[in-house]
Design a protein around this motif. Structure first.
Motif, PDB file in Angstrom:
ATOM      1  N   VAL A   1     119.812 -36.855  25.727  1.00 41.39           N
ATOM      2  CA  VAL A   1     119.895 -35.796  24.718  1.00 41.39           C
ATOM      3  C   VAL A   1     118.571 -35.680  23.975  1.00 41.39           C
ATOM      4  N   GLY A   2     118.019 -36.817  23.574  1.00 38.49           N
ATOM      5  CA  GLY A   2     116.754 -36.809  22.854  1.00 38.49           C
ATOM      6  C   GLY A   2     115.554 -36.579  23.739  1.00 38.49           C
ATOM      7  N   LEU A   3     115.731 -36.597  25.044  1.00 43.20           N
ATOM      8  CA  LEU A   3     114.622 -36.352  25.971  1.00 43.20           C
ATOM      9  C   LEU A   3     114.542 -34.888  26.363  1.00 43.20           C
ATOM     10  N   ALA A   4     115.672 -34.319  26.777  1.00 43.44           N
ATOM     11  CA  ALA A   4     115.659 -32.972  27.344  1.00 43.44           C
ATOM     12  C   ALA A   4     115.535 -31.892  26.283  1.00 43.44           C
ATOM     13  N   VAL A   5     116.274 -32.025  25.182  1.00 52.69           N
ATOM     14  CA  VAL A   5     116.328 -30.937  24.208  1.00 52.69           C
ATOM     15  C   VAL A   5     114.977 -30.671  23.543  1.00 52.69           C
ATOM     16  N   PRO A   6     114.237 -31.683  23.045  1.00 51.09           N
ATOM     17  CA  PRO A   6     112.943 -31.377  22.429  1.00 51.09           C
ATOM     18  C   PRO A   6     111.981 -30.662  23.370  1.00 51.09           C
ATOM     19  N   HIS A   7     111.999 -31.017  24.651  1.00 48.86           N
ATOM     20  CA  HIS A   7     111.125 -30.334  25.601  1.00 48.86           C
ATOM     21  C   HIS A   7     111.522 -28.875  25.761  1.00 48.86           C
ATOM     22  N   ALA A   8     112.810 -28.623  25.859  1.00 44.07           N
ATOM     23  CA  ALA A   8     113.269 -27.238  25.975  1.00 44.07           C
ATOM     24  C   ALA A   8     112.921 -26.435  24.728  1.00 44.07           C
TER      25      ALA A   8
END
Length: 336
Positions: A263-270
């Motif tokens: 969750v903390g990996l994918a969302v900030p990048h998006a």
């Protein structure tokens, strides 16, 4: 005019993101092993009559949904803060072993000390998260090459595996604790009451508030420590406050829902792909988008396995693992 219009567009985007979160939250309350019409949901929230549907909505689904919002916002913001501070695109509370450290702390509190009150064992989660952060950074930054993204990721995976093995050994010693925690260790929003949410909410709120206040100094530190100092940023204080915020967010989220990956990996990048690198926008957008992903995954897990459910930790891994693989394969990552 374009420069003036962009902040207005971004502010409007925040309103849209909040609206999407509300819609997903309503779906989380209405959908499950037994779907409930939205009219019944509204009646349960405004004029409960004690029926079985109203009881399920008020005592089970609403706390679960609110918990998903809090946990998603906490993990998303923690990941964004870690990626910004370390300038590491692979920084994530799960990937760097922080969630596993918090989970080990909770396992020790329950398995060895018999502490079942979330307000008590959350302190063990904080201690485990802080310990994991220190160990991973020490291992990842050793050697001449320093703390590169891949080194930190490998150190986090190794430390997370060790912490998970220790937690498993503790659970094998106590079958009752194992039965209680086996779903929690997979990552789940099910089975938590409103009392748990109320006890952990202050820690999440403090962590979220501190994290949002760090947007401006993190923007300046993105130029480098020397440039940040020249612009008046207290580098050490910013790092300490970021560590405190991440520890509060990861510790409370893991204590509530178990260790959740990606969750903390994918969302900030998006989010950064849409709003850019300015943390003043990236952080609040992440705080709204992350619970949308978490609640959507939770609802999908309930719908695809009726009348049972697939834990949200598994659903998040199914979504996040391909994203992680694509990130690792990107050519420019090796040059960071």
């Amino acid at each position: 005019m374009a420069s003036r219009g962009r902040p207005a567009a971004l502010a409007g985007g925040l309103v849209v993101a909040f609206g999407v979160l509300v819609l997903v939250a309503m779906a989380s309350v209405a959908l499950g092993a037994r779907s409930v019409p939205l009219s019944t949901v509204l009646d349960a929230l405004t004029a409960p009559n004690g029926s079985s549907d109203h009881t399920v909505i008020r005592e089970l689904r609403v706390p679960r949904t609110l918990l998903g919002i809090g946990v998603g916002a906490a993990l998303g913001l923690a990941g964004a803060l870690m990626q910004s501070l370390t300038r590491n695109p692979l920084a994530d509370p799960g990937l760097l072993g922080i969630n596993e450290g918090a989970a080990l702390g909770v396992t020790l509190a329950l398995g060895l000390f018999g502490l079942s009150d979330p307000a008590v064992y959350v302190w063990f989660a904080f201690g485990g998260a802080a310990l994991a952060s220190v160990v991973v950074y020490a291992l990842g930054s050793s050697g001449r090459s320093g703390a590169g993204p891949v080194r930190l990721a490998l150190a986090g995976i190794a430390v997370g595996m060790v912490f998970t093995a220790v937690a498993s050994a503790v659970l094998r010693m106590d079958s009752q604790t194992f039965d209680r925690m086996r779903f929690w260790l997979t990552g789940s929003l099910a089975g938590q009451t409103s009392d748990v949410l109320l006890r952990l909410a202050p820690f999440m709120i403090i962590g979220l508030a501190v994290g949002l206040l760090l947007a401006r100094p993190l923007n300046m530190l993105a130029l480098g420590d020397d440039a940040g100092k020249a612009l008046g940023v207290a580098v050490t204080r910013t790092r300490v406050l970021t560590a405190v915020s991440v520890t509060l967010l990861c510790g409370s989220a893991t204590a509530a829902a178990g260790p959740l990956w990606f969750v903390g990996l994918a969302v900030p990048h998006a989010v950064r792909a849409v709003v850019g690198q300015d943390q003043r926008w990236a952080l609040p957008y992440t705080m709204l988008a992350a619970p949308v992903l978490l609640l959507a995954a939770d609802v999908a897990g309930r719908l695809i396995a009726r009348p049972g459910e697939v834990q949200v930790g598994i659903m998040c891994a199914v979504v996040g693992a391909p994203i992680f693989i694509l990130m690792v394969r990107r050519r420019r990552l090796a040059a960071l």
